[in-house]
Design a protein around this motif. Structure first.
Motif, PDB file in Angstrom:
ATOM      1  N   ALA A  41       0.819  -1.215   0.000  1.00 14.50           N
ATOM      2  CA  ALA A  41       0.000   0.000   0.000  1.00 14.50           C
ATOM      3  C   ALA A  41       0.851   1.262   0.000  1.00 14.50           C
ATOM      4  CB  ALA A  41      -0.933  -0.005   1.208  1.00 14.50           C
ATOM      5  N   ILE A  42       1.903   1.303   0.801  1.00 17.30           N
ATOM      6  CA  ILE A  42       2.699   2.536   0.828  1.00 17.30           C
ATOM      7  C   ILE A  42       3.580   2.661  -0.412  1.00 17.30           C
ATOM      8  CG2 ILE A  42       2.609   2.687   3.353  1.00 17.30           C
ATOM      9  CD1 ILE A  42       5.546   1.879   3.452  1.00 17.30           C
ATOM     10  N   ARG A  43       3.999   1.521  -0.983  1.00 13.13           N
ATOM     11  CA  ARG A  43       4.740   1.600  -2.256  1.00 13.13           C
ATOM     12  C   ARG A  43       3.856   2.177  -3.358  1.00 13.13           C
ATOM     13  NH1 ARG A  43       6.798  -4.218  -1.223  1.00 13.13           N
ATOM     14  NH2 ARG A  43       8.799  -3.907  -0.175  1.00 13.13           N
ATOM     15  N   SER A  44       2.580   1.818  -3.336  1.00 12.65           N
ATOM     16  CA  SER A  44       1.667   2.329  -4.357  1.00 12.65           C
ATOM     17  C   SER A  44       1.496   3.837  -4.248  1.00 12.65           C
ATOM     18  CB  SER A  44       0.307   1.640  -4.243  1.00 12.65           C
ATOM     19  OG  SER A  44      -0.419   2.110  -3.125  1.00 12.65           O
ATOM     20  N   LYS A  45       1.834   4.389  -3.079  1.00  7.75           N
ATOM     21  CA  LYS A  45       1.769   5.843  -2.861  1.00  7.75           C
ATOM     22  C   LYS A  45       3.128   6.507  -3.028  1.00  7.75           C
ATOM     23  CE  LYS A  45      -2.615   5.790  -1.654  1.00  7.75           C
ATOM     24  NZ  LYS A  45      -3.650   6.435  -2.489  1.00  7.75           N
ATOM     25  N   GLY A  46       4.108   5.739  -3.524  1.00  6.54           N
ATOM     26  CA  GLY A  46       5.421   6.307  -3.808  1.00  6.54           C
ATOM     27  C   GLY A  46       6.415   6.289  -2.685  1.00  6.54           C
ATOM     28  N   VAL A  47       6.135   5.564  -1.606  1.00  7.71           N
ATOM     29  CA  VAL A  47       7.074   5.468  -0.477  1.00  7.71           C
ATOM     30  C   VAL A  47       7.854   4.168  -0.607  1.00  7.71           C
ATOM     31  CG1 VAL A  47       7.327   5.273   2.022  1.00  7.71           C
ATOM     32  CG2 VAL A  47       5.655   6.863   1.061  1.00  7.71           C
ATOM     33  N   GLU A  48       9.167   4.291  -0.784  1.00  9.94           N
ATOM     34  CA  GLU A  48      10.013   3.105  -0.888  1.00  9.94           C
ATOM     35  C   GLU A  48      10.157   2.443   0.480  1.00  9.94           C
ATOM     36  OE1 GLU A  48      11.211   1.686  -3.628  1.00  9.94           O
ATOM     37  OE2 GLU A  48      10.106   3.200  -4.752  1.00  9.94           O
ATOM     38  N   CYS A  49      10.140   1.129   0.492  1.00  7.37           N
ATOM     39  CA  CYS A  49      10.359   0.387   1.731  1.00  7.37           C
ATOM     40  C   CYS A  49      10.886  -0.982   1.350  1.00  7.37           C
ATOM     41  CB  CYS A  49       9.068   0.270   2.541  1.00  7.37           C
ATOM     42  SG  CYS A  49       7.749  -0.607   1.669  1.00  7.37           S
ATOM     43  N   ARG A  50      11.418  -1.698   2.316  1.00  7.62           N
ATOM     44  CA  ARG A  50      11.923  -3.033   2.021  1.00  7.62           C
ATOM     45  C   ARG A  50      11.751  -3.936   3.235  1.00  7.62           C
ATOM     46  NH1 ARG A  50      17.052  -4.121   3.957  1.00  7.62           N
ATOM     47  NH2 ARG A  50      17.359  -5.699   2.352  1.00  7.62           N
ATOM     48  N   VAL A  51      11.568  -5.207   2.969  1.00  2.81           N
ATOM     49  CA  VAL A  51      11.525  -6.214   4.030  1.00  2.81           C
ATOM     50  C   VAL A  51      12.961  -6.612   4.324  1.00  2.81           C
ATOM     51  CG1 VAL A  51      10.772  -8.534   4.645  1.00  2.81           C
ATOM     52  CG2 VAL A  51       9.251  -7.026   3.328  1.00  2.81           C
ATOM     53  N   PRO A  52      13.465  -6.344   5.527  1.00  4.72           N
ATOM     54  CA  PRO A  52      14.898  -6.584   5.783  1.00  4.72           C
ATOM     55  C   PRO A  52      15.295  -8.050   5.800  1.00  4.72           C
ATOM     56  CG  PRO A  52      13.794  -5.813   7.777  1.00  4.72           C
ATOM     57  CD  PRO A  52      12.798  -5.694   6.671  1.00  4.72           C
ATOM     58  N   VAL A  53      14.431  -8.918   6.321  1.00  6.92           N
ATOM     59  CA  VAL A  53      14.725 -10.355   6.366  1.00  6.92           C
ATOM     60  C   VAL A  53      13.465 -11.098   5.927  1.00  6.92           C
ATOM     61  CG1 VAL A  53      15.342 -12.327   7.824  1.00  6.92           C
ATOM     62  CG2 VAL A  53      16.417 -10.101   8.219  1.00  6.92           C
ATOM     63  N   LYS A  54      13.494 -11.651   4.725  1.00 10.09           N
ATOM     64  CA  LYS A  54      12.303 -12.329   4.210  1.00 10.09           C
ATOM     65  C   LYS A  54      12.134 -13.724   4.791  1.00 10.09           C
ATOM     66  CE  LYS A  54      12.253  -9.744  -0.120  1.00 10.09           C
ATOM     67  NZ  LYS A  54      12.329  -9.805  -1.596  1.00 10.09           N
ATOM     68  N   THR A  55      13.233 -14.448   4.939  1.00  9.77           N
ATOM     69  CA  THR A  55      13.171 -15.810   5.472  1.00  9.77           C
ATOM     70  C   THR A  55      14.319 -16.013   6.456  1.00  9.77           C
ATOM     71  OG1 THR A  55      12.300 -16.592   3.349  1.00  9.77           O
ATOM     72  CG2 THR A  55      13.117 -18.262   4.886  1.00  9.77           C
ATOM     73  N   PRO A  56      14.033 -16.392   7.702  1.00 10.99           N
ATOM     74  CA  PRO A  56      15.127 -16.678   8.640  1.00 10.99           C
ATOM     75  C   PRO A  56      16.015 -17.797   8.112  1.00 10.99           C
ATOM     76  CG  PRO A  56      13.016 -16.548   9.792  1.00 10.99           C
ATOM     77  CD  PRO A  56      12.709 -16.563   8.320  1.00 10.99           C
ATOM     78  N   VAL A  57      17.278 -17.757   8.468  1.00 15.96           N
ATOM     79  CA  VAL A  57      18.251 -18.714   7.922  1.00 15.96           C
ATOM     80  C   VAL A  57      17.871 -20.149   8.268  1.00 15.96           C
ATOM     81  CG1 VAL A  57      20.691 -19.350   7.819  1.00 15.96           C
ATOM     82  CG2 VAL A  57      20.045 -16.948   8.065  1.00 15.96           C
ATOM     83  N   HIS A  58      17.309 -20.380   9.459  1.00 12.88           N
ATOM     84  CA  HIS A  58      16.977 -21.757   9.844  1.00 12.88           C
ATOM     85  C   HIS A  58      15.776 -22.302   9.075  1.00 12.88           C
ATOM     86  CE1 HIS A  58      14.014 -19.636  12.219  1.00 12.88           C
ATOM     87  NE2 HIS A  58      13.512 -20.741  12.696  1.00 12.88           N
ATOM     88  N   ARG A  59      15.156 -21.459   8.209  1.00 16.69           N
ATOM     89  CA  ARG A  59      14.068 -21.922   7.353  1.00 16.69           C
ATOM     90  C   ARG A  59      14.511 -22.050   5.892  1.00 16.69           C
ATOM     91  NH1 ARG A  59      11.693 -24.090  11.299  1.00 16.69           N
ATOM     92  NH2 ARG A  59      10.293 -22.828  12.594  1.00 16.69           N
ATOM     93  N   LEU A  60      15.758 -21.708   5.587  1.00 14.49           N
ATOM     94  CA  LEU A  60      16.281 -21.864   4.235  1.00 14.49           C
ATOM     95  C   LEU A  60      16.642 -23.331   3.993  1.00 14.49           C
ATOM     96  CD1 LEU A  60      18.634 -18.748   4.037  1.00 14.49           C
ATOM     97  CD2 LEU A  60      16.356 -18.998   3.007  1.00 14.49           C
ATOM     98  N   PRO A  61      16.480 -23.829   2.763  1.00 17.28           N
ATOM     99  CA  PRO A  61      16.716 -25.259   2.511  1.00 17.28           C
ATOM    100  C   PRO A  61      18.093 -25.743   2.942  1.00 17.28           C
ATOM    101  CG  PRO A  61      15.645 -24.236   0.624  1.00 17.28           C
ATOM    102  CD  PRO A  61      15.982 -23.115   1.564  1.00 17.28           C
ATOM    103  N   GLU A  62      19.132 -24.941   2.698  1.00 14.98           N
ATOM    104  CA  GLU A  62      20.488 -25.413   2.995  1.00 14.98           C
ATOM    105  C   GLU A  62      20.838 -25.419   4.480  1.00 14.98           C
ATOM    106  OE1 GLU A  62      21.064 -21.162   1.303  1.00 14.98           O
ATOM    107  OE2 GLU A  62      19.515 -22.719   1.356  1.00 14.98           O
ATOM    108  N   PHE A  63      20.023 -24.733   5.299  1.00 11.78           N
ATOM    109  CA  PHE A  63      20.304 -24.678   6.742  1.00 11.78           C
ATOM    110  C   PHE A  63      19.073 -25.045   7.569  1.00 11.78           C
ATOM    111  CE2 PHE A  63      23.451 -21.599   5.048  1.00 11.78           C
ATOM    112  CZ  PHE A  63      24.608 -22.216   5.515  1.00 11.78           C
TER     113      PHE A  63
END
Length: 220
Positions: free
Chosen positions: A150-172
């Motif tokens: 919603a805020i990106r659609s209004k022109g405010v840049e933002c980012r998700v800093p950590v999308k997946t914790p490392v212990h949930r990644l396939p290799e770990f």
């Protein structure tokens, strides 16, 4: 540094799962096993009590990561390392010039005073706001991802800093519960506080977020 200290096959190294997959990868490269511990929900850094709970007779080292410009509680962690005879390494973020850091702090203070409906970061001593990370709890209403869209659609840049914790990644992947890590991965969102932003930019960021913030309040 781990190899130079003699860490290798058969050893364990306590690391965070909240981001920094390169830290776990570095441990694995030595032949040691990365062991994930939970974070402090305010600092996003390893929580000393969680570190202690993860220590076993095979633990050889701890790697503490400073997050988003907020330093970890290194005093307590080093004391823990001394008590157990463990190597303690620190992994930090690149330092910005003093003027840029001062400007980031000014913009962070501006948002701290104006944002509603999201949980602003706890500042703390030495916070340089490499990222200004808020919490967007769901409360049965729009969640972090919907808020970000919603805020990106209004022109405010933002980012998700950590999308997946490392212990949930396939290799770990590990079958363990790290509740604060998982909650932070679901709720955190980095808003812009770059030194290049003008006061008008900051006012717009606050206004756009606040227009949605009321939707995030718990019902009844």
């Amino acid at each position: 540094m781990l190899r130079a200290a003699g860490v290798g096959v058969g050893d364990e190294v306590v690391v965070p799962a909240f981001g920094n997959v390169e830290v776990a990868a570095a441990v694995a490269t030595t032949g040691a096993l990365p062991v994930f511990a939970d974070i402090d929900p305010a600092t996003y850094c390893l929580e000393p009590a969680a570190i202690e709970a993860a220590i076993t007779p095979r633990t050889a080292a701890l790697v503490v990561v400073h997050r988003f410009g907020r330093p970890a509680d290194v005093g307590r962690v080093h004391a823990l390392g001394r008590r157990h005879g463990l190597l303690v390494l620190e992994h930090g973020e690149s330092e910005a010039p003093y003027d840029e850091t001062a400007q980031r702090r000014e913009r962070a203070a501006f948002l701290d005073a104006r944002l509603r409906g999201v949980r602003t970061p706890e500042g703390g001593a030495g916070h340089t706001y490499q990222q200004y990370v808020v919490r967007v709890p769901g409360n049965g209403r729009p969640d972090r991802d919907a808020f970000a869209r919603a805020i990106r659609s209004k022109g405010v840049e933002c980012r998700v800093p950590v999308k997946t914790p490392v212990h949930r990644l396939p290799e770990f992947r590990r079958c363990l519960s790290l509740p604060e890590t998982e909650r932070a991965a679901d709720e955190t969102l980095a808003l812009p506080v770059d030194a290049s932003l003008t006061k008008r930019d900051m006012q717009r960021i606050a206004a756009v977020c606040n227009a949605l913030g009321g939707l995030l309040q718990p019902t009844g």
